[in-house]
Design a protein around this motif. Structure first.
Motif, PDB file in Angstrom:
ATOM      1  N   SER A  46      -7.304  -1.974   5.087  1.00  0.00           N
ATOM      2  CA  SER A  46      -8.505  -2.335   5.641  1.00  0.00           C
ATOM      3  C   SER A  46      -9.640  -1.993   5.001  1.00  0.00           C
ATOM      4  CB  SER A  46      -8.543  -1.825   7.185  1.00  0.00           C
ATOM      5  OG  SER A  46      -7.595  -2.503   7.863  1.00  0.00           O
ATOM      6  N   GLN A  77       0.379   3.815   9.305  1.00  0.00           N
ATOM      7  CA  GLN A  77      -0.947   3.430   9.908  1.00  0.00           C
ATOM      8  C   GLN A  77      -1.926   4.188   8.884  1.00  0.00           C
ATOM      9  OE1 GLN A  77      -0.485   5.520  13.615  1.00  0.00           O
ATOM     10  NE2 GLN A  77      -0.131   3.967  14.813  1.00  0.00           N
ATOM     11  N   GLU A 105       0.821  -1.279  -0.074  1.00  0.00           N
ATOM     12  CA  GLU A 105      -0.089   0.005  -0.097  1.00  0.00           C
ATOM     13  C   GLU A 105       0.773   1.396  -0.051  1.00  0.00           C
ATOM     14  OE1 GLU A 105      -3.751   1.509  -0.319  1.00  0.00           O
ATOM     15  OE2 GLU A 105      -3.330  -0.788  -0.017  1.00  0.00           O
ATOM     16  N   GLN A 119      -6.204  -7.603  11.472  1.00  0.00           N
ATOM     17  CA  GLN A 119      -4.688  -6.916  11.814  1.00  0.00           C
ATOM     18  C   GLN A 119      -3.746  -7.460  10.735  1.00  0.00           C
ATOM     19  OE1 GLN A 119      -3.909  -7.464  16.060  1.00  0.00           O
ATOM     20  NE2 GLN A 119      -3.742  -5.349  16.215  1.00  0.00           N
ATOM     21  N   TYR A 120      -2.540  -6.613  10.205  1.00  0.00           N
ATOM     22  CA  TYR A 120      -1.650  -7.152   9.576  1.00  0.00           C
ATOM     23  C   TYR A 120      -0.229  -6.867  10.164  1.00  0.00           C
ATOM     24  CZ  TYR A 120      -5.504  -6.785   5.831  1.00  0.00           C
ATOM     25  OH  TYR A 120      -6.423  -6.970   4.886  1.00  0.00           O
ATOM     26  N   PHE A 172       2.357  -5.431   4.090  1.00  0.00           N
ATOM     27  CA  PHE A 172       1.836  -6.006   5.183  1.00  0.00           C
ATOM     28  C   PHE A 172       1.510  -7.531   4.817  1.00  0.00           C
ATOM     29  CE2 PHE A 172       0.602  -1.617   4.955  1.00  0.00           C
ATOM     30  CZ  PHE A 172       0.800  -1.244   6.164  1.00  0.00           C
ATOM     31  N   CYS A 212       3.033  -5.510   9.529  1.00  0.00           N
ATOM     32  CA  CYS A 212       4.003  -4.404   8.336  1.00  0.00           C
ATOM     33  C   CYS A 212       5.447  -5.207   8.625  1.00  0.00           C
ATOM     34  CB  CYS A 212       4.015  -3.073   9.056  1.00  0.00           C
ATOM     35  SG  CYS A 212       5.041  -1.893   8.024  1.00  0.00           S
ATOM     36  N   GLN A 234      -2.067   1.084   6.440  1.00  0.00           N
ATOM     37  CA  GLN A 234      -2.528   0.027   7.036  1.00  0.00           C
ATOM     38  C   GLN A 234      -4.287   0.422   7.026  1.00  0.00           C
ATOM     39  OE1 GLN A 234      -1.727  -0.798  11.242  1.00  0.00           O
ATOM     40  NE2 GLN A 234      -1.249  -3.074  10.663  1.00  0.00           N
ATOM     41  N   SER A 235      -4.615   1.535   7.450  1.00  0.00           N
ATOM     42  CA  SER A 235      -6.097   1.741   7.364  1.00  0.00           C
ATOM     43  C   SER A 235      -6.652   1.844   6.024  1.00  0.00           C
ATOM     44  CB  SER A 235      -6.212   3.387   7.835  1.00  0.00           C
ATOM     45  OG  SER A 235      -7.848   3.631   7.402  1.00  0.00           O
TER      46      SER A 235
END
Length: 665
Positions: free
Chosen positions: A128, A121, A93, A136-137, A173, A139, A124-125
């Motif tokens: 999702s 972060q 990502e 959860q992933y 991730f 990193c 990560q969002s």
């Protein structure tokens, strides 16, 4: 037959792949990795897709068969296994994060790392939201694409000052579900996981050992469903990628072209590097004979397309072509693949090469020799397990919460905070609330002061985000505090010492200051909503009134022309001019006796510079015509100041102005 206990010096590496399962028994003698025995078994039915286990029981059955064959041949019970999560399960990502910062303080490493963590972060969002799952992933790595200071790209922000710092990153991730399903299969097969790594890392450990990772190198693993990418530079693995195109696309093209089922098409594909002529029977029962040359003509476009897509992904991750590329996996053996990849990357053909197990100098076989690039990963899993024995996960406490981290790279405090859900916003101090005041009829917003930065304690001592962590470490995060409303005195807003010069005599511009209609001194504490009005000389009208001079004979300025601090004004009979005509668009410059060839002196970086005065008054940008300063070769952020304040190109110049022009690095 009763089995003995597995010798302590024997390692069992298990590669659970999309097409097959490979088990390797090995031991280490000195620097050599010795393969004692191995077993390869294809899945009888498709139970895995693109490296993800879909039918746990079917995959478990194949694993148990592989284990059973090795046990019966070697006479001991296999109880523990080293495994690897598929690189094709990695999610990549891209994200950018910006944070307001204190313009008066130099940017340090801790601040840069906090903004980078904020970007991770955000990535990560985003991930999702795309997957529609909040699971959860892990990193497993990230690389910085660009830094930004006040929205301008900058190579390295350390030591600079600005109001906003931004960073764009590419983060990778690994979903928890991939790890969990692998553990389920291994446990159902009666084994214990002794080590877990990532397939790209396992392959890198044998294909591109650590002593070569100072170079910018890429590893491309062309498997069945996907082509996986790992990139090294500066001594570590910095990026991972995946292209959902690989050997199966070629197999499907062969099946469609020659009317074959998938398995027969796969067999024909594998034999392209082994035979010049091929016999096959199509689904209609008709027999055919064809040459490798003919097959390659029919699949040429597919091979070129896969190579192009891999190259594009690699260039996006690395921002340029790497120094060299090593190709592994069965799909990399397709004729012309490495040539097409080299062409797409703009590299010489010798810089893109296939790396096979039998080319590794420190791999020794006691039994039959494993050959080919498709066995690099299972060998790498065993090599990695010997180096990282019993270190697949570590546990640390973050603010009294125990978390488990996948030990696939040197772990830092930032990795633990990410997994613990500590927001990067908590690490960056915020400004207090702004307050509004009115100064001479103009509404101004005064930003609040910055609060205290966050503190990170590692085992009781002050730490940073890049500090390395170990098993059972204790991490405590004391969040940054929000600042307060700015506290300032009236003299910080109003320059009581501002003056102008009239015929060489200094006269103060400000005689008194009123706040909300009440006279106040400079030590008055400014409050939100205050209305401040300065009394004194603001315009030519005010000056004419003070000096009792008829405005009609006061140079050529309009009466409402504002005066600036440090203005120098002279008048006398020989300087009398008619009032400026109201229809004039531009303000002429006052020149003695109307002499358009006159010059005025300004000071640029403390050196006097003479600027001709024509019919139009000079502005800041005109200075560049009279100084030696090359704007075409930027060396940082251009800093322009006029009389100590930030300048614009359109600012009007006056005699005696102090100008600063330099590159701020």
């Amino acid at each position: 037959m009763k089995l003995e206990s597995m010798p302590k010096n024997i390692m069992f590496a298990l590669d659970i792949g999309t097409r097959s399962v490979v088990g390797v028994l090995s031991k280490k003698i000195g620097k050599d990795y010795v393969v004692v025995d191995f077993e390869v078994l294809e899945h009888p039915e498709r139970a895995m897709f693109d490296g993800q286990i879909h039918d746990i029981q079917k995959v478990t059955d194949v694993v148990m068969t592989v284990v059973s064959e090795l046990e019966s041949r070697n006479g001991y019970k296999i109880e523990r296994a080293a495994i690897a999560a598929a690189g094709r399960a990695l999610k990549t990502e891209r994200a950018r994060s910006d944070a307001g910062i204190d313009v008066t303080v130099e940017i340090d490493k801790a601040l840069v790392e906090s903004v980078e963590m904020q970007a991770i972060q955000l990535a990560q969002s985003q991930l999702s939201k795309k997957t529609g799952k909040q699971s959860q992933y892990y990193c497993v790595g990230y690389s910085v694409v660009n830094y930004f200071l006040d929205d301008a790209m900058i190579l390295n922000p350390l030591g600079h000052r600005g109001g906003e710092l931004g960073v764009e990153i590419i983060a990778t991730f690994l979903p928890h579900i991939v790890v969990d399903s692998l553990y389920s299969v291994v446990h159902k097969a009666g084994l214990e996981v002794m080590n877990l790594t990532l397939e790209p890392i396992a392959a890198m450990n044998v294909a591109i050992p650590k002593n070569l990772r100072l170079l910018n190198l890429a590893l491309v693993d062309v498997g069945a469903g996907t082509s996986d990418i790992a990139i090294s530079k500066e001594g570590t693995v910095v990026s991972y990628g995946m292209v959902s195109l690989a050997g199966d696309e070629i197999t499907e093209k062969i099946a469609q072209t020659y009317l074959l089922d998938f398995n027969r098409a796969e067999k024909l594909k594998v034999e392209l590097n082994q035979k010049e002529r091929h016999e096959y029977m199509d689904i209609l029962g008709l027999k055919h004979e064809i040459t490798t040359e003919q097959v390659m003509r029919d699949i040429r476009e597919v091979v070129r397309f896969i190579a192009t897509q891999v190259a594009q992904n690699l260039l996006e991750l690395n921002q340029k072509a790497p120094s060299a590329v090593f190709c592994i996996g069965g799909g990399s053996q397709i004729p012309f693949f490495t040539e097409d990849l080299a062409e797409s990357l703009g590299l010489p053909m010798e810089r893109v090469a296939i790396k096979a197990v039998d080319q590794l100098p420190e791999i020794v076989f006691e039994s039959e020799v494993l050959k080919g690039p498709e066995f690099m990963t299972p060998i790498g899993i065993g090599v990695t397990a010997f180096e990282e024995r019993d270190h697949d996960f570590i546990r640390v406490n973050v603010n009294e919460t125990s978390i488990r981290l996948l030990n696939t790279k040197p772990l830092k405090v930032a990795d633990a905070l990410l997994l613990a859900g500590i927001s990067a916003r908590n690490l960056i101090s915020e400004r207090g609330d702004a307050m509004q005041i009115t100064l001479n009829g103009e509404i101004k917003e005064l930003k609040g002061d910055y609060g205290d930065p966050a503190k990170i304690l590692l085992n009781g001592g002050l730490s940073a985000l890049d500090e390395k962590i170990s098993h059972k470490d204790q991490i405590v995060v004391i969040p940054a505090t929000k600042g307060s409303i700015r506290s300032l005195e009236l003299k910080e807003l109003v320059n009581y010492e501002a003056s102008i010069s009239i015929n060489g005599q200094k006269i103060k511009c400000i005689h008194a200051v009123e706040v909300n209609g009440v006279a106040r001194e400079g030590i008055y504490k400014v409050m939100p909503g205050d209305v401040i009005e300065t009394k004194g000389i603001k315009t030519v009208n005010d000056l004419a009134e003070l000096m009792e001079i008829d405005l009609m004979y006061f140079h050529i300025l309009n009466g409402d022309t504002p005066l600036r601090k440090q203005d120098s004004i002279r008048w006398g009979e020989k300087y009398y001019f008619k009032p400026i005509e109201k229809k004039a668009v531009e303000t002429p410059v006052e020149t003695p006796d109307g002499d358009s060839s006159a010059e005025m002196t300004v000071f640029v970086n403390e050196k006097p510079v003479e600027i001709p005065i024509g019919k139009i008054q000079p502005v800041f940008v005109d200075v560049f015509n009279y100084i030696d300063f090359d704007l075409t070769k930027p060396q940082g952020i251009l800093n322009l100041r006029l009389n100590g304040e930030r300048a614009l190109y359109t600012d009007v110049l006056n005699p005696g102005d102090r100008i600063e022009i330099n590159w701020k690095k």
